[in-house]
Design an enzyme around this catalytic site. Sequence first.
Site, PDB file in Angstrom:
ATOM      1  N   ASP B  25       6.556  -7.488  -5.785  1.00 39.14           N
ATOM      2  CA  ASP B  25       6.274  -6.188  -6.378  1.00 39.14           C
ATOM      3  C   ASP B  25       5.259  -6.425  -7.487  1.00 39.14           C
ATOM      4  OD1 ASP B  25       6.187  -3.805  -7.732  1.00 39.14           O
ATOM      5  OD2 ASP B  25       8.339  -3.694  -8.157  1.00 39.14           O
ATOM      6  N   LYS B  87      -3.292  -2.833 -13.158  1.00 37.40           N
ATOM      7  CA  LYS B  87      -3.120  -2.175 -11.851  1.00 37.40           C
ATOM      8  C   LYS B  87      -3.809  -0.809 -11.823  1.00 37.40           C
ATOM      9  CE  LYS B  87       0.664  -1.007  -8.652  1.00 37.40           C
ATOM     10  NZ  LYS B  87       2.134  -1.014  -8.533  1.00 37.40           N
ATOM     11  N   GLU B 183       5.739   1.137  -1.907  1.00 39.50           N
ATOM     12  CA  GLU B 183       6.865   0.871  -2.810  1.00 39.50           C
ATOM     13  C   GLU B 183       8.103   1.714  -2.512  1.00 39.50           C
ATOM     14  OE1 GLU B 183       4.865   1.141  -6.575  1.00 39.50           O
ATOM     15  OE2 GLU B 183       3.795  -0.730  -6.225  1.00 39.50           O
ATOM     16  N   ASP B 205       9.979   7.572  -7.444  1.00 40.00           N
ATOM     17  CA  ASP B 205       9.572   6.271  -7.966  1.00 40.00           C
ATOM     18  C   ASP B 205       8.562   6.436  -9.096  1.00 40.00           C
ATOM     19  OD1 ASP B 205       8.528   3.746  -8.423  1.00 40.00           O
ATOM     20  OD2 ASP B 205       7.995   3.337  -6.346  1.00 40.00           O
TER      21      ASP B 205
END
Lengths: 179, 618
Positions: B25, B87, B183, B205
């Site tokens: 992850d 990211k 994800e 999420d």
Amino acid sequence: MISNDSFDLFGLPRQYKIDLAALEQKWKIISAQVHPDRFASASSAEKRVAVEWSARVNEAYRVLKDPIKRAEYLCMLAGIDMGDRQQSAMNVEFLENQMFWREALEDTRNNHQIDDLHLLQASVAEASKTYEITIGDSLDRQQWQKAATQLREWMFVQKFAQEITHALRALRDQDRHIS
Amino acid sequence: MALLQISEPDASPTPHQRKLAVGIDLGTTHSLVATVRHSVPEVLPDAQGRFLLPSAVRYLSAQHTKIGFEALHEQNKFPLDTLVSVKRLMGKSLEDAQQTRIPYKLDQFGQSVSIVTEHATVTPVEVSSQILRTLRERAEATLGGSIVGAVITVPAYFDDAQRQATRDAARLAGLNVLRLLNEPTAAAVAYGLDHTQEGLFAVYDLGGGTFDFSLLKLSKGLFEVVATGGDTALGGDDFDALIAQHFLDQSADKTLTETDYRHLLSASKRLRENLTDVESTSIETDLTGAFAHLSLSRAEFDIMAKALVKQTLECAMRALDDANLEPGAVQDIVLVGGATRMPLIRQAVEAFFKRAPRCTIDPDEVVALGAALQANSLVGNRAPGDDWLLLDVTPLSLGIETMGGLVETIITRNSTIPVARAQEFTTYKDGQTAIALHVLQGERDLAQDCRSLAKFELRGITPMVAGAARLKVTFQVDADGLLSVSAREEVSGVEASVTVKPSHGLTDDEISKMLTDSMSEAKNDSTMRMLREQQVDSTALIESVLAALLKDHDLLSSAERDQIDTQILLTQEVLKSDNVDLIKDQTHQLSQVTDAFAARRMDRSIRAALTGKTLDQL
């Protein structure tokens, strides 16, 4: 080799009335066989074939499970071009009804009449159901031209149904905003 | 307590058959690596027993870095050399990157962006690869062998450019990417396999920098994503920015240096995290004046955060609309991502679905755990009977720019992948011999409002009157969610195809250079490494062909069989040499002669599937 016919691919008879549960089940079974995840450590040739097959199976499933796309597909297999402009003249009564519906949609939307919009939605859904039955009959009796004419109307009705859905969602979102 | 989870690699039940595979992850604020040992997934800790690796890299020089906690501990001392939340910059152009409000100095790098620190200028891909490399090394040290492959998770709402950038980072880190996995889907796998339940599942999420919402249908052995929605620029960081803004608004001192703003953001994050357990909190900061002592109550925070929470629920509503479902149809909601610890989020989700969300698996770990399960399955470690399949979707529509700057959609969002779809276009001018294709991603009607993915040209078309040419454009999205486009003019028969290298991505040359640089940095002999990788690839191909021959040899004529056998022998022969190019060419030959065989085997397996076996028998 398995033929290009999507009905064949799922082992279903080539007809309009199909068992949707069986279609879904076959789609899952074939996907479990051909999905690239099954070939993660295979040769690059096998990986490529897996992507192509999965894509084909997914596309065939998308077409067959949708009542309008399935009808269009059967017409296409029978050699009828749904995009042919010369064939697409609409009957007057149908067009008048479309205009009537459109005015109703405008009125209810402008006046924020959600209940009336739901009523309109219900009558359009009913019309759509009738098309599905009659077109299904025409297709399964191989009356292609008749089916194609009705199908063109149904596509209009379907588009209108989507407009109603969008209008309802827009009103719902507005209400949320106020509250 | 963490030490209990470490076991010697040879304690595993079938040590020699198991291939080492991991799920990673790669998060905005922290990253994790997990693997399946003893048939359950577990997150692998570092030598100090810590599971989370902060996604932070500090550059002491271009070659010398500190990663994770080591980098974070000194963030306050070196705020501009310590890169966090990178990211958010993945797959972005300079212009897009500047809009993220990330307080670093950014610059143009080819078509993409670079971050200029005091001691190095680096791309987001390189920074991410440092994090991935650290996790790979952690896994190899713990598991005692080299990693065969990794599943790396990405936000479901990542576009093509962001996915490509993630793949590039993995490649730089020396990882073989088995799959890019969304994800929320990974989280569903972790939950689904635990509870073996059926029905409609929603995954909410909220990570450090991204928000995803996915709807999944679970049935025996199948995870089918039906719709997904999200925002790749909405996460815990944005809540921190709101808190920081709140203090700026209150203070007379409206302008802070970049360094001080970085401090204020870190302080805001601490305040927000404290508020998870208490009603109000106050902290001392490294700043001076009005910012030296900061306090915040949950009630104040909830008011600020309300609009962002609403934004997440609007994404959820759109996904439900796409699937033609009402919130009430959802049987279970799971919370993923550290930011879902905020009490406000839990209350809002519960009010929206009229159902308490589930969070029985640690929201920080659940994605990595699901990825590990998928990686384990992809390398073939799955136990008999433990069979399942993921069917995911494309998050965004894909299309082509047509006359007047409009977008013609070819693949609509929420299509099950892999997907391939073709559409016909034509020329608009008499005698036109070339057509420019502009590939776009997004939901807007105008090309200028969508993400530009690639531009390419089809040349050499026979001159014809306008509208006579028949240009067939085919879009294919693979199981990683990556797009390739091909175009063919049917009348003249000219063809062109591109694997979409995003307009704002790194070019192949740039990646190769980084790869060479990183190898020399690690004092690795790059040619040796390339040779070893090629040997592994070729050996794997021979093994898979031999296995296929054993099972389905009857599909080949004796001439075809001879041809394949010959190529296998030739490949085995060149494998004894150390000539990379020779091995590569020969492997390609072998792969080519087995193409038709692969297609026939697929055909056979579909036929077998159709003769009435059910999913759980496969």
